[in-house]
Write an enzyme that holds these catalytic residues in place. Structure first.
Site, mmCIF file in Angstrom:
data_model
loop_
_atom_site.group_PDB
_atom_site.id
_atom_site.type_symbol
_atom_site.label_atom_id
_atom_site.label_comp_id
_atom_site.label_asym_id
_atom_site.label_seq_id
_atom_site.Cartn_x
_atom_site.Cartn_y
_atom_site.Cartn_z
ATOM 1 C CG ASP A 1 -0.313 -0.040 2.529
ATOM 2 O OD1 ASP A 1 0.915 -0.320 2.592
ATOM 3 O OD2 ASP A 1 -1.003 0.194 3.546
ATOM 4 C CB SER A 2 4.580 1.742 0.070
ATOM 5 O OG SER A 2 4.842 0.604 -0.725
ATOM 6 C CG ASP B 1 0.571 -4.108 2.150
ATOM 7 O OD1 ASP B 1 0.870 -5.155 2.779
ATOM 8 O OD2 ASP B 1 1.286 -3.082 2.157
ATOM 9 C CE LYS C 1 3.303 -6.227 4.001
ATOM 10 N NZ LYS C 1 2.829 -4.991 4.686
ATOM 11 C CD GLU D 1 0.379 -1.214 8.131
ATOM 12 O OE1 GLU D 1 0.030 -0.425 9.040
ATOM 13 O OE2 GLU D 1 0.820 -0.815 7.034
ATOM 14 C CD GLU E 1 7.633 -0.200 7.817
ATOM 15 O OE1 GLU E 1 6.723 -0.939 7.397
ATOM 16 O OE2 GLU E 1 7.806 0.968 7.426
HETATM 17 N N1 LIG Z 1 8.940 5.059 -0.628
HETATM 18 C C1 LIG Z 1 8.526 4.471 0.492
HETATM 19 N N2 LIG Z 1 9.373 3.688 1.187
HETATM 20 C C2 LIG Z 1 8.982 3.088 2.341
HETATM 21 O O1 LIG Z 1 9.776 2.343 2.928
HETATM 22 C C3 LIG Z 1 7.648 3.305 2.799
HETATM 23 C C4 LIG Z 1 6.795 4.128 2.020
HETATM 24 N N3 LIG Z 1 7.251 4.696 0.887
HETATM 25 N N4 LIG Z 1 5.504 4.346 2.378
HETATM 26 C C5 LIG Z 1 4.940 3.560 3.433
HETATM 27 C C6 LIG Z 1 5.912 3.359 4.508
HETATM 28 C C7 LIG Z 1 6.318 4.650 5.167
HETATM 29 N N5 LIG Z 1 7.680 4.381 5.524
HETATM 30 C C8 LIG Z 1 8.586 5.323 5.971
HETATM 31 C C9 LIG Z 1 8.484 6.647 5.602
HETATM 32 C C10 LIG Z 1 9.399 7.577 6.031
HETATM 33 C C11 LIG Z 1 10.444 7.207 6.843
HETATM 34 C C12 LIG Z 1 11.454 8.238 7.294
HETATM 35 O O2 LIG Z 1 11.477 9.328 6.793
HETATM 36 N N6 LIG Z 1 12.268 7.879 8.280
HETATM 37 C C13 LIG Z 1 13.357 8.713 8.787
HETATM 38 C C14 LIG Z 1 13.148 9.023 10.234
HETATM 39 C C15 LIG Z 1 11.975 9.886 10.468
HETATM 40 C C16 LIG Z 1 11.864 10.273 11.933
HETATM 41 O O3 LIG Z 1 12.509 9.661 12.784
HETATM 42 O O4 LIG Z 1 11.081 11.183 12.193
HETATM 43 C C17 LIG Z 1 14.646 7.936 8.688
HETATM 44 O O5 LIG Z 1 15.710 8.583 8.750
HETATM 45 O O6 LIG Z 1 14.634 6.716 8.523
HETATM 46 C C18 LIG Z 1 10.562 5.875 7.228
HETATM 47 C C19 LIG Z 1 9.629 4.932 6.776
HETATM 48 C C20 LIG Z 1 8.043 3.036 5.140
HETATM 49 N N7 LIG Z 1 7.183 2.791 4.020
HETATM 50 C C1 LIG Z 2 7.440 -1.887 2.794
HETATM 51 C C2 LIG Z 2 6.391 -2.862 3.027
HETATM 52 C C3 LIG Z 2 6.661 -3.835 4.088
HETATM 53 C C4 LIG Z 2 4.974 -2.404 2.933
HETATM 54 O O1 LIG Z 2 4.133 -2.715 3.714
HETATM 55 C C5 LIG Z 2 4.589 -1.551 1.785
HETATM 56 O O2 LIG Z 2 5.394 -1.328 0.857
HETATM 57 O O3 LIG Z 2 3.446 -1.100 1.774
HETATM 58 MG MG LIG Z 3 2.296 -1.708 3.451
#
Ligand SMILES: Nc1nc(=O)c2c([nH]1)NC[C@@H]1CN(c3ccc(C(=O)N[C@@H](CCC(=O)O)C(=O)O)cc3)CN21
Ligand SMILES: CC(C)C(=O)C(=O)O
Ligand SMILES: [Mg+2]
Length: 276
Positions: free
Chosen positions: A47-48, A86, A116, A118, A184
């Site tokens: 669903d990303s 998802d 899948k 959550e 995750e």
């Molecule tokens: N392109 C993309 N990749 C992903 O892995 C992903 C998505 N979209 N959409 C759904 C979720 C959202 N996810 C995310 C989105 C943003 C961060 C991020 O910006 N993390 C920062 C820390 C942010 C904080 O601590 O406030 C990092 O540095 O990892 C992490 C996972 C994982 N999933």
């Molecule tokens: C990154 C994975 C685990 C996910 O749930 C997604 O892409 O939506």
């Molecule tokens: Mg997902």
């Protein structure tokens, strides 16, 4: 004619028998699935896609119709990998019955191998309801993007006392019949403890090499999606830069009338140009 060979495609059950770590990526479209399928054990229609393909601010606005359309596209482009879809926000949380209706639609209309969803302890009853009725389920614990507003952002979870709840969540999801669990954005000691205790594969994203497999968003690891880059991403490609270069070259060629070339059009009625 589908490329699918009977009996050759991975199932959720067959993934558990792999010796090497499970190789998983998200895929949303037929051409990406075609390129990924030869190398991957599992393709997730995540669903990303709401954020990556549709530019949404979170995954909350994704619908079941979107997941089915992209699930069909990925199935058409793959023959070897297990395809998981998802279940999107709001399509399964209300009751086990609602979850079954959504999962049955997804499975029937896409022919995906599993879904899948959550959630931890609170979703165990639903996972049991699905797995008892012919729907293989992958669990997803730790950071749950559909709960971003509860988590208070996309942040690492499982430090200190949070770890105890996530262990309970993992045990409940697996006892309910989940055939694998995505973990995750959790700290390494927790991911290791979960991978050691669970009888099914753990598939990590930002959860350390201790997991039984790894998953990333395809567009992230290809360097194609660059709106944000979570820490857990390694860019194995530079597709955004490649596309920028190609589109700039096209624009220049059009503006200087270098494109289309003689091979790209018919010069006179009834006469074919060289190479056409
Ligand atoms: N392109 C993309 N990749 C992903 O892995 C992903 C998505 N979209 N959409 C759904 C979720 C959202 N996810 C995310 C989105 C943003 C961060 C991020 O910006 N993390 C920062 C820390 C942010 C904080 O601590 O406030 C990092 O540095 O990892 C992490 C996972 C994982 N999933
Ligand atoms: C990154 C994975 C685990 C996910 O749930 C997604 O892409 O939506
Ligand atoms: Mg997902």
């Amino acid at each position: 004619m589908s490329k699918h060979k009977a009996g050759k495609r991975h199932t959720l059950r067959s993934l558990a028998r792999l010796e090497a770590p499970i190789v998983a990526l998200t895929a949303y479209t037929t051409p990406m699935a075609r390129l990924m399928d030869p190398h991957c054990d599992l393709l997730l229609v995540g669903d990303s896609l709401g954020m990556v393909v549709y530019g949404m601010p979170s995954t909350l606005g994704v619908t079941t119709e979107m997941m089915i359309a992209h699930g069909q596209a990925v199935i058409r482009g793959s023959s070897r990998a297990c395809v998981a879809v998802d279940l999107p926000f709001g399509s399964y949380q209300k009751s086990p019955q609602q979850a079954f209706e959504t999962a049955a639609r997804v499975m029937a209309q896409t022919e995906a191998g599993c879904v899948k969803l959550e959630g931890g302890e609170e979703m165990a009853e639903t996972i049991y309801f699905l797995t008892q009725r012919g729907v293989p389920v992958i669990g997803h614990i730790g950071l749950k993007p559909q709960a971003v507003h509860t988590h208070g952002g996309f942040r690492t979870v499982g430090r200190g006392s949070e770890a105890d709840q996530i262990i309970k969540d993992a045990d409940a999801v697996v006892a309910a019949g989940a055939g694998a669990v995505v973990i995750e954005s959790t700290v390494e000691p927790l991911a290791r403890a979960l991978s050691d205790r669970l009888p099914v594969p753990t598939i990590g994203i930002g959860a350390s090499p201790a997991c039984g497999g790894q998953i990333l968003v395809g567009e992230d690891m290809l360097g194609l999606f660059t709106d944000f880059t979570p820490r857990f991403v390694r860019q194995f490609g530079t597709l955004a830069a490649d596309i920028d270069k190609a589109v700039a070259a096209y624009a220049e060629a059009v503006r200087t009338r270098q494109f289309p070339g003689p091979e790209n059009y018919v010069s006179a009625s009834g006469t074919k140009t060289e190479g056409a």
